[in-house]
Scaffold this motif. Sequence first.
Motif, PDB file in Angstrom:
ATOM      1  N   GLY A  16      38.445  32.194  48.419  1.00 24.50           N
ATOM      2  CA  GLY A  16      39.511  32.369  49.417  1.00 24.50           C
ATOM      3  C   GLY A  16      39.043  31.987  50.811  1.00 24.50           C
ATOM      4  O   GLY A  16      39.740  31.263  51.545  1.00 24.50           O
ATOM      5  N   VAL A  45      44.066  41.163  50.545  1.00 24.30           N
ATOM      6  CA  VAL A  45      42.667  41.452  50.182  1.00 24.30           C
ATOM      7  C   VAL A  45      42.454  42.949  50.044  1.00 24.30           C
ATOM      8  O   VAL A  45      43.286  43.738  50.474  1.00 24.30           O
ATOM      9  N   SER A  63      46.822  44.781  52.093  1.00 21.31           N
ATOM     10  CA  SER A  63      46.076  45.054  50.862  1.00 21.31           C
ATOM     11  C   SER A  63      46.978  44.957  49.636  1.00 21.31           C
ATOM     12  O   SER A  63      46.529  45.179  48.528  1.00 21.31           O
ATOM     13  N   ALA A  80      42.952  33.793  44.382  1.00 22.97           N
ATOM     14  CA  ALA A  80      41.482  33.715  44.394  1.00 22.97           C
ATOM     15  C   ALA A  80      40.897  35.123  44.323  1.00 22.97           C
ATOM     16  O   ALA A  80      39.930  35.454  45.007  1.00 22.97           O
ATOM     17  N   GLY A  83      39.522  37.810  37.663  1.00 24.17           N
ATOM     18  CA  GLY A  83      39.840  38.845  36.679  1.00 24.17           C
ATOM     19  C   GLY A  83      41.238  38.671  36.100  1.00 24.17           C
ATOM     20  O   GLY A  83      41.974  37.757  36.483  1.00 24.17           O
ATOM     21  N   LYS A 106      39.679  30.644  35.917  1.00 28.09           N
ATOM     22  CA  LYS A 106      39.615  30.070  34.560  1.00 28.09           C
ATOM     23  C   LYS A 106      39.683  31.152  33.490  1.00 28.09           C
ATOM     24  O   LYS A 106      40.217  30.915  32.404  1.00 28.09           O
ATOM     25  N   ALA A 131      40.467  23.869  40.763  1.00 24.55           N
ATOM     26  CA  ALA A 131      39.307  24.687  41.147  1.00 24.55           C
ATOM     27  C   ALA A 131      38.752  25.490  39.978  1.00 24.55           C
ATOM     28  O   ALA A 131      37.600  25.908  39.996  1.00 24.55           O
ATOM     29  N   GLY A 301      29.958  22.610  41.057  1.00 25.59           N
ATOM     30  CA  GLY A 301      30.929  23.338  40.241  1.00 25.59           C
ATOM     31  C   GLY A 301      31.191  24.732  40.749  1.00 25.59           C
ATOM     32  O   GLY A 301      32.030  25.455  40.220  1.00 25.59           O
TER      33      GLY A 301
HETATM   34  N1  LIG Z   1      32.544  31.646  43.370  1.00 27.61           N
HETATM   35  C1  LIG Z   1      32.703  30.439  42.906  1.00 27.61           C
HETATM   36  O1  LIG Z   1      31.902  29.539  43.157  1.00 27.61           O
HETATM   37  C2  LIG Z   1      33.886  30.116  42.039  1.00 27.61           C
HETATM   38  C3  LIG Z   1      34.071  28.798  41.610  1.00 27.61           C
HETATM   39  C4  LIG Z   1      35.176  28.484  40.823  1.00 27.61           C
HETATM   40  C5  LIG Z   1      36.076  29.477  40.473  1.00 27.61           C
HETATM   41  N2  LIG Z   1      35.854  30.761  40.898  1.00 27.61           N
HETATM   42  C6  LIG Z   1      36.839  31.765  40.544  1.00 27.61           C
HETATM   43  O2  LIG Z   1      37.536  32.128  41.726  1.00 27.61           O
HETATM   44  C7  LIG Z   1      37.963  33.486  41.655  1.00 27.61           C
HETATM   45  C8  LIG Z   1      37.435  34.256  42.855  1.00 27.61           C
HETATM   46  O3  LIG Z   1      36.020  34.203  42.844  1.00 27.61           O
HETATM   47  P1  LIG Z   1      35.174  34.580  44.142  1.00 27.61           P
HETATM   48  O4  LIG Z   1      33.764  34.181  43.836  1.00 27.61           O
HETATM   49  O5  LIG Z   1      35.837  34.062  45.348  1.00 27.61           O
HETATM   50  O6  LIG Z   1      35.298  36.187  44.087  1.00 27.61           O
HETATM   51  P2  LIG Z   1      34.928  37.237  45.257  1.00 27.61           P
HETATM   52  O7  LIG Z   1      34.559  38.492  44.574  1.00 27.61           O
HETATM   53  O8  LIG Z   1      33.987  36.614  46.229  1.00 27.61           O
HETATM   54  O9  LIG Z   1      36.322  37.452  46.009  1.00 27.61           O
HETATM   55  C9  LIG Z   1      37.394  38.167  45.449  1.00 27.61           C
HETATM   56  C10 LIG Z   1      38.385  38.514  46.551  1.00 27.61           C
HETATM   57  O10 LIG Z   1      39.549  39.071  45.943  1.00 27.61           O
HETATM   58  C11 LIG Z   1      39.910  40.244  46.652  1.00 27.61           C
HETATM   59  N3  LIG Z   1      40.606  41.152  45.705  1.00 27.61           N
HETATM   60  C12 LIG Z   1      40.114  41.682  44.569  1.00 27.61           C
HETATM   61  N4  LIG Z   1      41.038  42.437  43.983  1.00 27.61           N
HETATM   62  C13 LIG Z   1      42.144  42.381  44.759  1.00 27.61           C
HETATM   63  C14 LIG Z   1      43.450  42.942  44.688  1.00 27.61           C
HETATM   64  N5  LIG Z   1      43.796  43.740  43.686  1.00 27.61           N
HETATM   65  N6  LIG Z   1      44.340  42.649  45.665  1.00 27.61           N
HETATM   66  C15 LIG Z   1      43.995  41.853  46.695  1.00 27.61           C
HETATM   67  N7  LIG Z   1      42.776  41.271  46.815  1.00 27.61           N
HETATM   68  C16 LIG Z   1      41.867  41.548  45.854  1.00 27.61           C
HETATM   69  C17 LIG Z   1      38.633  40.817  47.187  1.00 27.61           C
HETATM   70  O11 LIG Z   1      38.914  41.643  48.297  1.00 27.61           O
HETATM   71  C18 LIG Z   1      37.892  39.534  47.575  1.00 27.61           C
HETATM   72  O12 LIG Z   1      38.310  39.137  48.859  1.00 27.61           O
HETATM   73  C19 LIG Z   1      37.472  33.984  40.297  1.00 27.61           C
HETATM   74  O13 LIG Z   1      38.517  33.786  39.366  1.00 27.61           O
HETATM   75  C20 LIG Z   1      36.310  33.062  39.990  1.00 27.61           C
HETATM   76  O14 LIG Z   1      36.078  32.937  38.607  1.00 27.61           O
HETATM   77  C21 LIG Z   1      34.786  31.098  41.681  1.00 27.61           C
END
Ligand SMILES: NC(=O)c1ccc[n+]([C@@H]2O[C@H](COP(=O)([O-])OP(=O)(O)OC[C@H]3O[C@@H](n4cnc5c(N)ncnc54)[C@H](O)[C@@H]3O)[C@@H](O)[C@H]2O)c1
Length: 436
Positions: A16, A45, A63, A80, A83, A106, A131, A301
């Motif tokens: 995000g 968030v 939130s 983003a 889960g 994914k 993504a 990736g």
């Molecule tokens: N990190 C990577 O490099 C990457 C790459 C490709 C895909 N992804 C995918 O992207 C997604 C996010 O990954 P990330 O690494 O950014 O995770 P992260 O844990 O860094 O961020 C998650 C965000 O979601 C928010 N959040 C969680 N539950 C929430 C809710 N109920 N309501 C509102 N906000 C909520 C959290 O506050 C946080 O800001 C996942 O599906 C992951 O598989 C991540």
Amino acid sequence: MATPIKVGLAGFGNVGSGTYSILKRNHSLITQRAGAPITVKRVAVRNVDRVRKLVDEDVAVSSDWHDLVTDPEINVVVEAIGGIEPARSLILAAIDAGKHVVTANKALLAEHGNEIFKAAEEKGVNVALEAAVAGSIPIVKALREGLAANRVSSIAGIINGTCNFILSTMRDTGRSFDDVLAEAQRLGYAEADPTFDIEGIDSAHKLVLLSSIAFGVPVNMDKVHIEGISRLEAKDIKFAEELGYRIKLLGITKYTDYGIELRVHPALVPMRRLLANVEGAMNAVVVKGDAAESSLYYGKGAGSEPTGSAVVADLIDIARTADANVSERPKMPTTQHNPGAKDFADFGDTVCSYYLRIPVDDRPGVLADLARIIADNNISIESLIQREAPQKEDSTEVILMTHSTIESLMQRAIRTMQQLKSVRGPIVVLRKEELQ
Ligand SMILES: NC(=O)c1ccc[n+]([C@@H]2O[C@H](COP(=O)([O-])OP(=O)(O)OC[C@H]3O[C@@H](n4cnc5c(N)ncnc54)[C@H](O)[C@@H]3O)[C@@H](O)[C@H]2O)c1
Ligand SMILES: N[C@@H](CCO)C(=O)O
Ligand code: NA
């Protein structure tokens, strides 16, 4: 005519925040390319106070993800969060409200993609997923657009940065598995639950999406054979190197006479192949098509802005095509159904060549017993090497490499070998992928 995009951004973690920074930094360039401005209107968030300080004043932060869905000005929701829940409910509610969706999730699409894509198709909106598969690499676009002329026969890829980072860093530095995994977590590559990475589940999530896009079949996690890297031993990495191979965690899908293969496992890749030289957290995907033949896609990736790059590309596509007739937009995975598509293959029917490491008694006749069992199962041996096992003088290890055979025959041969008195412990089985 392009459509101005007002984004509702759910989640401000790695993905995000990367998406937000790119949209801000490259705003004028993106507006020019999209034909209309793309701006974040609201963010949802968990930690509102932290994010409030990170975004511009005119961006609303709350939130409650429902705020993104009920805001009539928002026409695209970027999910983003990660889960299954509440991501699934958010995406279905956004679709129901007629909003397009861009997601990096994914895991969700691999488990619930059929439901989500169907809902989006019925509502005439997009669910964009660049993504979600191999982060910054435009592999979804390549399969749907660049390779649209082809009958794809196979896709093989390094599609989990965390595992590739662990395998290459352990090999180069001799550091421990846990130490390198902790670094991947600090760098933001690993999933919230890192067992998804190391047990091959994240690769499987991406693989079913690739297979669905390439072959027009529903997503189906139950059909994937999954093995991760947690049980891989350092000595097999070393033996493989000595034999001219690197061990990579591969996701493989093939369109074969016996059905569509879907498998994730560590594989020996010949060192001369480009894929064997993909190091660190980098991803790479090899696609074979009947017209283009072999093509390779390489890049980051995982990571904040590399993944954000793919999210923003999808937003630009949506801005350009939101006004177009639905039939003029890129099709979603399960809606580009291939009516003649084969069913999924049974793993036992898979054709592979193998690396076996067999701990045995060091005495005459043992090699002959192993060779006989292999021959009885119609498997042909490529090479057989005996290793010294200095700690136990009366034992040794045999590395047996086979030519291509059928998985079920190989498993039968392994079961029989395992019953020999001269076999002293579990036989280590790895597959080879020549990638020709
Ligand atoms: N990190 C990577 O490099 C990457 C790459 C490709 C895909 N992804 C995918 O992207 C997604 C996010 O990954 P990330 O690494 O950014 O995770 P992260 O844990 O860094 O961020 C998650 C965000 O979601 C928010 N959040 C969680 N539950 C929430 C809710 N109920 N309501 C509102 N906000 C909520 C959290 O506050 C946080 O800001 C996942 O599906 C992951 O598989 C991540
Ligand atoms: N955990 C994933 C993030 C990108 O999907 C990886 O390591 O590749
Ligand atoms: Na991608």
